[in-house]
Design an enzyme around this catalytic site. Structure first.
Site, mmCIF file in Angstrom:
data_model
loop_
_atom_site.group_PDB
_atom_site.id
_atom_site.type_symbol
_atom_site.label_atom_id
_atom_site.label_comp_id
_atom_site.label_asym_id
_atom_site.label_seq_id
_atom_site.Cartn_x
_atom_site.Cartn_y
_atom_site.Cartn_z
ATOM 1 N N HIS A 148 0.766 -1.329 0.120
ATOM 2 C CA HIS A 148 0.048 -0.077 0.099
ATOM 3 C C HIS A 148 0.661 1.198 0.116
ATOM 4 O O HIS A 148 0.658 2.283 0.740
ATOM 5 C CB HIS A 148 -0.834 0.045 1.135
ATOM 6 C CG HIS A 148 -2.026 -1.046 1.198
ATOM 7 N ND1 HIS A 148 -2.482 -1.554 -0.062
ATOM 8 C CD2 HIS A 148 -2.866 -1.635 2.118
ATOM 9 C CE1 HIS A 148 -3.405 -2.168 0.084
ATOM 10 N NE2 HIS A 148 -3.703 -2.501 1.447
ATOM 11 N N HIS A 222 -9.583 2.414 0.362
ATOM 12 C CA HIS A 222 -9.496 1.137 1.275
ATOM 13 C C HIS A 222 -10.840 1.352 2.319
ATOM 14 O O HIS A 222 -10.404 0.816 3.551
ATOM 15 C CB HIS A 222 -8.244 1.092 1.770
ATOM 16 C CG HIS A 222 -7.775 -0.239 2.412
ATOM 17 N ND1 HIS A 222 -8.463 -0.926 3.265
ATOM 18 C CD2 HIS A 222 -6.662 -1.134 1.866
ATOM 19 C CE1 HIS A 222 -7.910 -1.935 3.373
ATOM 20 N NE2 HIS A 222 -6.691 -2.294 2.665
ATOM 21 N N GLU A 359 -11.682 -3.598 -2.833
ATOM 22 C CA GLU A 359 -10.554 -2.755 -3.339
ATOM 23 C C GLU A 359 -10.154 -2.896 -5.047
ATOM 24 O O GLU A 359 -9.554 -3.856 -5.089
ATOM 25 C CB GLU A 359 -9.239 -2.667 -2.657
ATOM 26 C CG GLU A 359 -9.343 -2.680 -1.299
ATOM 27 C CD GLU A 359 -8.240 -3.302 -0.495
ATOM 28 O OE1 GLU A 359 -7.143 -3.356 -0.796
ATOM 29 O OE2 GLU A 359 -8.577 -4.252 0.515
HETATM 30 C C1 GLA Z 1 -5.164 -5.182 2.134
HETATM 31 C C2 GLA Z 1 -4.434 -6.338 2.285
HETATM 32 C C3 GLA Z 1 -4.450 -6.914 3.571
HETATM 33 C C4 GLA Z 1 -4.199 -6.173 4.566
HETATM 34 C C5 GLA Z 1 -5.021 -4.906 4.532
HETATM 35 C C6 GLA Z 1 -4.913 -3.694 5.878
HETATM 36 O O1 GLA Z 1 -6.421 -5.483 1.889
HETATM 37 O O2 GLA Z 1 -4.585 -7.088 1.065
HETATM 38 O O3 GLA Z 1 -3.604 -8.037 3.530
HETATM 39 O O4 GLA Z 1 -2.928 -5.669 4.787
HETATM 40 O O5 GLA Z 1 -5.202 -4.282 3.207
HETATM 41 O O6 GLA Z 1 -4.698 -4.377 6.924
#
Ligand code: GLA
Length: 394
Positions: A148, A222, A359
């Site tokens: 991210h 997110h 997402e």
């Molecule tokens: C995303 C990732 C997860 C986790 C979340 C945040 O969706 O795929 O594995 O890291 O973000 O906690």
């Protein structure tokens, strides 16, 4: 001649309309809030202060609302959606996204609640990739991998904000310039994200970016949804549909193996609405790796510009969320890492699987996987990605 007259009339009409908008802006500015109204679409935006970052940057909150009663709070820190109300079958609007009441709670190690994610949504293996023979090393903030956007991703940046009148109504336009080399990425990246709430309970999100050097980009949002409106409950009874006949299996570090695996006959089949909890604890290696669902589904190609990607339905309240996108993938994450350690907006805690994320994005680790659709952005080109979240009841 007629055409000229018509154009003139149109012009005068437009000028009158713009003038009305300006006046409202002015009037509201004097009372410290800024209002932008677009009568046709029946939406408006209101601005208020939301605190300061530890290094003294002011953060503002913009409330997008429409005449139905939907309200969406977006803060300029991380472009985070902190509150989003949606109707139930009796017309009651309740907050359906996980988040916090105060700015301070968003500092530090929080699981990206409601945030804009960049430069790269999802994981890049070993925090490394090559472009044109040059290797770039990124922050490793998820075991050996990059997640991210790194340690200080777009979710922790303070964005510039302005409101704008578009054909669809009043929009909130957030911009951020990510410096060349930020978190290890090449190129200065100018990013623009436009949030527009329509009169029919739909939030359109348009992401754009330009760079001055070849780079990679993969932006997403997110938000964690809990359509029950009660954050003390988990989301296992939500019925989810994903418009995908394949998903991307992952290794132990949640990096795709490169395979596109058919969902048919597996717990990953959401081609028809299915309760999230039905197979989330199945004896399945991929489920175990994700601690539940934490995978990218390969969206079917659709005729439309903005194709149907996913839906989530909560039977008791009748709330239905539909997601449309022009992206090739969607990460469906069931909040498996939430562990009750964060205090919810109602004073409870966010327990395991108390929210689900949809997402929209390009596939994880694309910069290292030649068979995946490219996430490369060249100078002179504009990155563009479009996603729409639509609420209704059923
Ligand atoms: C995303 C990732 C997860 C986790 C979340 C945040 O969706 O795929 O594995 O890291 O973000 O906690």
């Amino acid at each position: 001649m007629k055409t000229i007259q018509a154009s003139l009339l149109y012009f005068v009409f437009l000028a009158a309309l713009l003038n009305i908008g300006c006046k409202e802006n002015k009037k509201e500015n004097q009372s410290e809030t800024e209002m932008v109204k677009t009568e046709s679409e029946k939406n408006h935006i209101e601005k208020s202060a939301f605190g300061e970052t530890p290094d003294g940057q002011k953060v503002e909150k913009y409330t997008l609302s429409n005449d139905n009663g939907m309200e969406i709070d977006v803060i300029t820190y991380g472009g985070i959606i902190t509150r989003w109300t949606a109707p139930d079958k009796n017309g009651n609007y309740e907050d359906v996204v996980l988040g916090f009441n105060d700015l301070e709670s968003y500092f530090g190690d929080v699981p990206y609640f409601g945030a804009l994610i960049g430069r790269y949504g999802n994981r890049i293996a070993n925090g490394q990739f090559s472009l044109d023979g040059e290797t770039y090393t990124l922050a490793k903030n998820n075991g050996p991998n990059h997640l991210h956007g790194g340690v200080k991703g777009f979710d922790k940046a303070v964005w510039n904000a302005k409101t704008e009148n578009t054909d669809d109504g009043a929009s909130l336009v957030l911009t951020y310039t990510s410096a060349d080399g930020e978190e290890g990425y090449p190129g200065k990246l100018d990013v623009k994200v436009t949030y527009t709430l329509t009169g029919d309970d739909q939030l359109d999100i348009h992401y754009e970016a330009v760079t001055d050097k070849p780079t990679v980009v993969n932006l997403t949002q997110h938000s964690y949804f809990n359509l029950s409106g009660d954050f003390s409950q988990d989301i296992l009874n939500h019925e989810v549909t994903l418009n995908a006949s394949a998903y991307l299996p992952v290794d132990a570090g949640l990096i795709p193996t490169g395979e596109l695996r058919p969902v048919e006959g597996t717990p990953f089949d959401f081609t028809e609405p299915k309760a999230v909890g039905k197979e989330i604890n199945a004896d399945n290696e991929q489920i175990k790796r994700g601690g539940g669902y934490d995978h990218c589904w390969v969206l079917k190609e659709t005729e439309e510009n903005l194709g149907f990607a996913a839906s989530a339905y909560h039977p008791r309240t009748g709330r239905l969320l539909e997601v449309y996108t022009d992206e090739p993938g969607i990460q469906f994450y069931t909040g498996n890492f939430l562990d009750g350690s964060l205090t919810s907006k109602n004073g409870g805690t966010y327990g395991k699987r108390s929210g689900l994320c949809l997402e929209t994005q390009h596939y994880p680790d694309s910069p290292n996987q030649e068979t995946f659709p490219t996430t490369r952005l060249n100078p002179g080109d504009t990155y563009s990605s479009h996603t729409s979240f639509k609420f209704s009841t059923k």
